[in-house]
Write an enzyme that holds these catalytic residues in place. Structure first.
Site, short mmCIF file in Angstrom:
data_model
loop_
_atom_site.label_atom_id
_atom_site.label_comp_id
_atom_site.label_asym_id
_atom_site.label_seq_id
_atom_site.Cartn_x
_atom_site.Cartn_y
_atom_site.Cartn_z
N GLU A 150 0.83 -1.14 0.04
CA GLU A 150 0.01 0.11 -0.05
C GLU A 150 0.76 1.15 0.23
O GLU A 150 1.50 1.49 0.92
CB GLU A 150 -1.02 -0.14 1.29
CG GLU A 150 -1.97 -0.93 1.10
CD GLU A 150 -2.72 -1.26 0.03
OE1 GLU A 150 -2.81 -0.25 -0.50
OE2 GLU A 150 -3.12 -2.30 -0.32
N CYS A 173 -1.45 9.22 2.40
CA CYS A 173 -0.95 8.59 1.05
C CYS A 173 -2.21 9.13 0.11
O CYS A 173 -1.78 8.99 -1.17
CB CYS A 173 -1.00 7.21 1.22
SG CYS A 173 -2.51 6.32 1.87
#
Length: 487
Positions: A229, A263
């Protein structure tokens, strides 16, 4: 003394790896001796994590604030505590359904003769989780939802950038779990490297793309499957038809949450060339409404440390030197040259060029490049000419335009008419594509990511089914083959 309590300072890589491997072997042995845990056991694991979050919510908020220098307690309760409890409760509510064997069809005519096929979801064993510093609790506990639901044990390596939070999690997990169920391994880069090299049954890494290369290379030594991720430069496209006040407010809310250290934060925004100033004006209004002051505002988060503070300022210095227009959004006109934290006001960089550092690296801070466009095709071409991002955001009431953007771009996920929100939908898989990640989790997709989908075929009882394709081959076999080998 548990490995989580050991001080690895000064230890060589071999001894660090041996200590971590010892815990891993104990977890694997427990998994094999106890067998797949029942639904009741899995729910108990999930309940214990939920209780840890509820009972330690204040300590969590204080630890994260300490690690950041300053971080809003309410934001931590929203993103790291509530944002973790939701996935855990979702998994608890659905895991019995997820655990059921999944029926599949068999080749004609075997089904008519009584043959059966199914998939059984089997725990992998031990899952390694490397969690980052930006949401240190959420990105540790949320993956546990899928890992526990799938019946696995877990080893966790939290970030060394959030030491107070990491030590709190060591204590929390030690209170609620045996080390053969959950183990937390703390330490710096040497410990992280040794952790990555362990023969886990699956490894989840959340963090920077630059570090993911090393993690994936280390995992490959033992052929450990990985879920990565990562991040990247998540773009926003604001349509000429979108209400600018609404779009700017949502973009700035996403960009200022955690001071942009997300993110999925909007990394740059495409705005119609005749509406750039309108966007900037609405962005200033939105920030002033959320944060009338910034410097001592308890709701506005600090940049994590001096290194990242300096990195972000270097982006602005580079952009200024190369001619970009810089718009600092500082509602109270405060002086940030002297401050106890590492706060940076939300700052817009207008029409940056690709030779600027701010357009080359993931920003991970409260800086927002704004690029103008004449036709939406220009924005799509630009996005497609760059690495595929973790998220993409499009503001438009026009469903045809939405379809064009969705069809012509590839990203990990998309939120329409807002930013970031797709990650909060537990029934949607969360993950990247290409440089922004590999694999996905959340909800049933997390359960499947941390399970082995075992194919099970039960042969029909009719004897002639198996004898048909055994020597000696005769007319019946040739007739069957002829019936199947055709256009």
């Amino acid at each position: 003394m548990s490995v989580a309590e050991q001080n690895f300072e000064g230890a060589d890589s071999a001894s660090i790896a041996a200590s971590i491997r010892e815990v891993l072997e104990r977890q694997k042995a427990a998994h094999l001796s106890e067998g797949p845990p029942s639904a009741r056991r899995r729910k108990d694991w999930l309940d214990r994590s939920i209780a840890l979050l509820v009972d330690n919510q204040q300590e969590i908020a204080e630890a994260i604030a300490s690690d950041f220098g300053h971080r809003s307690h309410e934001q931590t309760l929203l993103t790291d505590v509530m944002g973790s409890i939701g996935p855990l409760k979702h998994a608890k509510a659905h895991l019995e359904t997820w655990m059921k064997p999944e029926k599949r069809k068999v080749q004609f005519p075997l089904g008519l003769l009584g043959a059966k096929a199914r998939i059984e979801y089997q725990p992998l064993g031990v899952i390694g989780i490397i969690s980052p510093w930006n949401f240190p609790v959420n990105l540790t506990f949320a993956p546990l939802a899928g890992a526990f639901a799938a019946g696995n044990r877990v080893m966790i390596k939290p970030s060394e950038f959030t030491p107070a939070t990491s030590e709190l999690m060591v204590r929390m997990f030690k209170e609620a779990y045996d080390e053969t169920e959950v183990a937390v391994i703390t330490g710096g880069p040497a410990v992280g490297e040794a952790f990555s090299r362990q023969p886990f049954d699956h490894l989840l890494f959340t963090g920077a793309t630059s570090i993911a290369y090393h993690v994936m290379r280390a995992a490959a030594e033992n052929l450990v499957p990985v879920t990565l991720e990562l991040g990247g430069k998540s773009p926003v496209i604001i349509s000429d038809k979108a209400p600018m006040e609404d779009a700017a407010a949502k973009v700035m809310a996403g960009k200022t949450m955690n001071a942009g250290q997300i993110c999925l934060a909007p990394d740059y925004v495409f705005v119609p060339e005749n509406k750039v100033d309108a966007f900037i004006g609405q962005a200033e209004k939105a920030v002033a409404k959320m944060y009338p002051t910034l410097k001592d505002n308890p709701d506005y988060t600090s940049v994590i440390n001096q290194r990242h503070f300096d990195r972000l300022h270097s982006y602005l210095d580079d952009a200024k030197e190369k001619g970009a227009r810089i718009v600092e959004i500082n509602p109270a006109k405060e002086d940030f040259s002297q401050q106890p934290y590492h706060k940076i006001p939300p700052t817009i960089v207008v029409n940056p060029t690709d030779d600027m550092k701010i357009m080359q690296d993931e920003i991970f801070g409260p800086l927002l490049p704004v690029k103008s466009y004449k036709k939406v095709e220009e924005a799509l071409d630009y996005i497609n000419a760059h690495p595929r991002p973790l998220g993409l955001y499009h503001f438009s009431p026009d469903e045809n335009e939405q379809r064009e953007v969705l069809t012509r771009t590839t990203s990990g996920g998309v939120t329409l008419n807002d930013v970031i929100m797709h990650v909060a939908q537990e029934d949607l898989p969360f993950g990247g594509v290409g440089p922004s990640g590999m694999g996905s989790y959340h909800g049933v997709d997390g359960f499947k990511a941390f399970s082995h989908a075992k194919s099970v075929y039960t042969q029909a009882k009719a004897k002639f089914v198996t004898e048909l394709f055994r020597p000696p081959f005769g007319a019946k076999t040739r007739k069957t083959l002829a019936s199947q080998i055709k256009k």
